[in-house]
Write an enzyme that holds these catalytic residues in place. Structure first.
Site, short mmCIF file in Angstrom:
data_model
loop_
_atom_site.label_atom_id
_atom_site.label_comp_id
_atom_site.label_asym_id
_atom_site.label_seq_id
_atom_site.Cartn_x
_atom_site.Cartn_y
_atom_site.Cartn_z
N ASP A 215 0.85 -1.20 0.00
CA ASP A 215 0.00 0.00 0.00
C ASP A 215 0.88 1.25 0.00
O ASP A 215 1.67 1.46 0.92
CB ASP A 215 -0.88 0.03 1.27
CG ASP A 215 -1.83 1.21 1.26
OD1 ASP A 215 -2.91 1.10 0.66
OD2 ASP A 215 -1.47 2.27 1.83
N TYR B 167 2.94 9.90 -0.26
CA TYR B 167 3.99 9.31 0.58
C TYR B 167 5.38 9.54 -0.02
O TYR B 167 6.39 9.37 0.67
CB TYR B 167 3.79 7.79 0.78
CG TYR B 167 2.49 7.37 1.43
CD1 TYR B 167 1.63 8.30 2.00
CD2 TYR B 167 2.13 6.03 1.46
CE1 TYR B 167 0.43 7.90 2.56
CE2 TYR B 167 0.93 5.62 2.04
CZ TYR B 167 0.08 6.57 2.58
OH TYR B 167 -1.11 6.17 3.15
N LYS C 46 -2.86 6.02 -4.38
CA LYS C 46 -4.02 6.89 -4.11
C LYS C 46 -3.81 8.27 -4.74
O LYS C 46 -2.67 8.76 -4.76
CB LYS C 46 -4.20 7.07 -2.58
CG LYS C 46 -4.07 5.76 -1.81
CD LYS C 46 -4.20 5.91 -0.30
CE LYS C 46 -3.84 4.61 0.40
NZ LYS C 46 -2.48 4.55 0.91
N HIS D 98 -7.90 9.41 -1.98
CA HIS D 98 -7.26 9.38 -0.67
C HIS D 98 -8.16 9.94 0.43
O HIS D 98 -8.26 9.37 1.51
CB HIS D 98 -5.92 10.14 -0.74
CG HIS D 98 -4.91 9.66 0.23
ND1 HIS D 98 -3.56 9.65 -0.03
CD2 HIS D 98 -5.03 9.17 1.49
CE1 HIS D 98 -2.92 9.16 1.03
NE2 HIS D 98 -3.78 8.87 1.95
P1 NDP Z 1 0.27 1.38 11.91
O1 NDP Z 1 -0.88 1.26 12.83
O2 NDP Z 1 0.51 0.34 10.88
O3 NDP Z 1 1.52 1.55 12.84
C1 NDP Z 1 2.81 1.79 12.35
C2 NDP Z 1 3.70 2.09 13.54
O4 NDP Z 1 3.76 0.93 14.38
C3 NDP Z 1 5.10 2.42 13.14
O5 NDP Z 1 5.57 3.40 14.06
C4 NDP Z 1 5.86 1.11 13.33
O6 NDP Z 1 7.21 1.39 13.65
C5 NDP Z 1 5.12 0.50 14.51
N1 NDP Z 1 5.10 -0.98 14.48
C6 NDP Z 1 5.08 -1.81 13.42
N2 NDP Z 1 5.06 -3.09 13.79
C7 NDP Z 1 5.06 -3.09 15.15
C8 NDP Z 1 5.06 -4.10 16.12
N3 NDP Z 1 5.06 -5.39 15.76
N4 NDP Z 1 5.09 -3.75 17.43
C9 NDP Z 1 5.10 -2.44 17.80
N5 NDP Z 1 5.10 -1.42 16.91
C10 NDP Z 1 5.09 -1.74 15.60
O7 NDP Z 1 0.14 2.86 11.27
P2 NDP Z 1 0.11 3.52 9.85
O8 NDP Z 1 -0.48 4.87 10.09
O9 NDP Z 1 1.40 3.44 9.18
O10 NDP Z 1 -0.99 2.69 9.02
C11 NDP Z 1 -0.69 1.57 8.22
C12 NDP Z 1 -0.73 1.93 6.75
O11 NDP Z 1 -2.02 2.38 6.37
C13 NDP Z 1 0.16 3.11 6.36
O12 NDP Z 1 1.52 2.80 6.37
C14 NDP Z 1 -0.41 3.46 5.03
O13 NDP Z 1 0.03 2.56 4.03
C15 NDP Z 1 -1.91 3.33 5.31
N6 NDP Z 1 -2.53 4.60 5.75
C16 NDP Z 1 -3.52 5.13 4.97
C17 NDP Z 1 -4.12 6.30 5.33
C18 NDP Z 1 -5.19 6.85 4.47
O14 NDP Z 1 -5.58 8.00 4.66
N7 NDP Z 1 -5.70 6.10 3.51
C19 NDP Z 1 -3.75 7.05 6.53
C20 NDP Z 1 -2.71 6.40 7.30
C21 NDP Z 1 -2.15 5.23 6.92
P3 NDP Z 1 8.46 0.80 12.78
O15 NDP Z 1 8.23 1.17 11.34
O16 NDP Z 1 9.62 1.49 13.40
O17 NDP Z 1 8.44 -0.67 13.03
#
Ligand code: NDP
Length: 277
Positions: free
Chosen positions: A50, A55, A80, A113
């Site tokens: 995704d 981004y 998006k 988006h």
């Molecule tokens: P997430 O809920 O996926 O959380 C990501 C965070 O959690 C990062 O800081 C990551 O750190 C940490 N993390 C990952 N794995 C673990 C774990 N096993 N234990 C503890 N912490 C962990 O948040 P996102 O906001 O990134 O959402 C996921 C995806 O959804 C986005 O990346 C994007 O692709 C999409 N999205 C879409 C949106 C929209 O408007 N359509 C808005 C927001 C997101 P680290 O990388 O350091 O591991």
């Protein structure tokens, strides 16, 4: 949703198979960081990436996909159209720019988006054209509330196949999930890990202990058992791998209900009714 393994899929309303586990890439940096994350994910069995124009990492996502030994046809790519590009002609241009950055000749899923006021219906018309032209296999929306969907459906000729929204144990939006189910719009969760805050929730700590899993694995599995496509983001190898290791256990009905009961309509991201970007 029949849950089997990390390559398992859910059928969208138009018959396209969408892998129910994907890698999120928001805040993943263009260049080596995103290339490494996508490569690790593909090796770990993810078949869905995704991204989004905003981004700024589409080039790296495309590079990683091309460098992998997995056929393009086996990888599901979502991007998006950003808010400032919404409108009919501007969306068609934005789509071309995304394909150019990704260096792929078709897209699996293109999403609006955010529901930009006064623009999203024209944007949707552009997505319908791209879909009819066969250059994108499925089209959908993101961050649409029920009223946005109802409004869109007054003019849409094609019902969106997906709605990607914030979804986690603190934000379930039952009326929206019900509306999407009724219209065969696949629910997809963003910020499933509550942006890393899952480890601060007592119930999730307890369930992690009980099932001998991480809190992230509990929540990812909970998404799947609720029929929701899930795209956890990480740039860390161990986490990318362990976040996909959710196919050797299942959460009991009782524990599913307990997680569902955490819902308190709490958002980590913006409310689609008053975003200012
Ligand atoms: P997430 O809920 O996926 O959380 C990501 C965070 O959690 C990062 O800081 C990551 O750190 C940490 N993390 C990952 N794995 C673990 C774990 N096993 N234990 C503890 N912490 C962990 O948040 P996102 O906001 O990134 O959402 C996921 C995806 O959804 C986005 O990346 C994007 O692709 C999409 N999205 C879409 C949106 C929209 O408007 N359509 C808005 C927001 C997101 P680290 O990388 O350091 O591991």
């Amino acid at each position: 949703m029949q849950i089997s393994d990390s390559k398992g899929t859910v059928k969208l309303s138009n018959g396209i198979d969408m892998p129910y586990l994907g890698l999120g890439t928001y805040l993943t940096k263009e260049g080596n960081e995103v290339i490494d994350a996508v490569q690790i994910a593909l090796e770990a069995g993810y078949r869905h990436i995704d991204t989004a124009a905003i981004y700024g990492n589409e080039i790296g996502v495309g590079n990683a996909i091309r460098a992998s030994s997995i056929n393009r046809s086996e990888i599901f790519v979502t991007t998006k159209v950003w808010n400032s590009k919404q409108g009919y002609d501007t969306t068609l241009k934005a789509f071309d720019a995304s394909l150019q950055a990704l260096q792929i000749d078709y897209l699996d899923l293109y999403l609006i988006h955010w529901p930009t006021k006064g623009k999203y219906k024209e944007t949707w018309r552009a997505l319908e054209k791209l879909y009819r032209d066969g250059i994108v296999k499925a089209i959908g929306v993101s961050n649409f509330h029920v009223h946005h969907l109802e409004d869109l459906l007054t003019t849409a000729e094609i019902v969106p196949m997906v709605n990607q929204v914030e979804y986690h144990p603190y934000l379930m939006q039952k009326p929206l999930t019900d509306f999407c189910a009724k219209h065969k719009i696949q629910y997809e969760s963003w910020s499933p890990l509550m942006q890393g805050n899952i480890t601060k929730v007592d119930l999730l700590n307890a369930l992690a202990q009980k099932y001998q899993k991480t809190e992230a694995q509990i929540v990812i599995r909970w998404n799947l058992q609720n029929g929701v496509v899930v795209i956890p983001k990480s740039v860390k190898k161990e986490r990318i791998i362990s976040n996909a290791n959710v196919f050797d256990f299942s959460i009991s009905n009782e524990d599913m209900k307990a997680i569902n009961a955490l819902d308190k309509s709490y958002r980590f991201g913006a409310n689609p009714d008053n975003f200012n970007f």
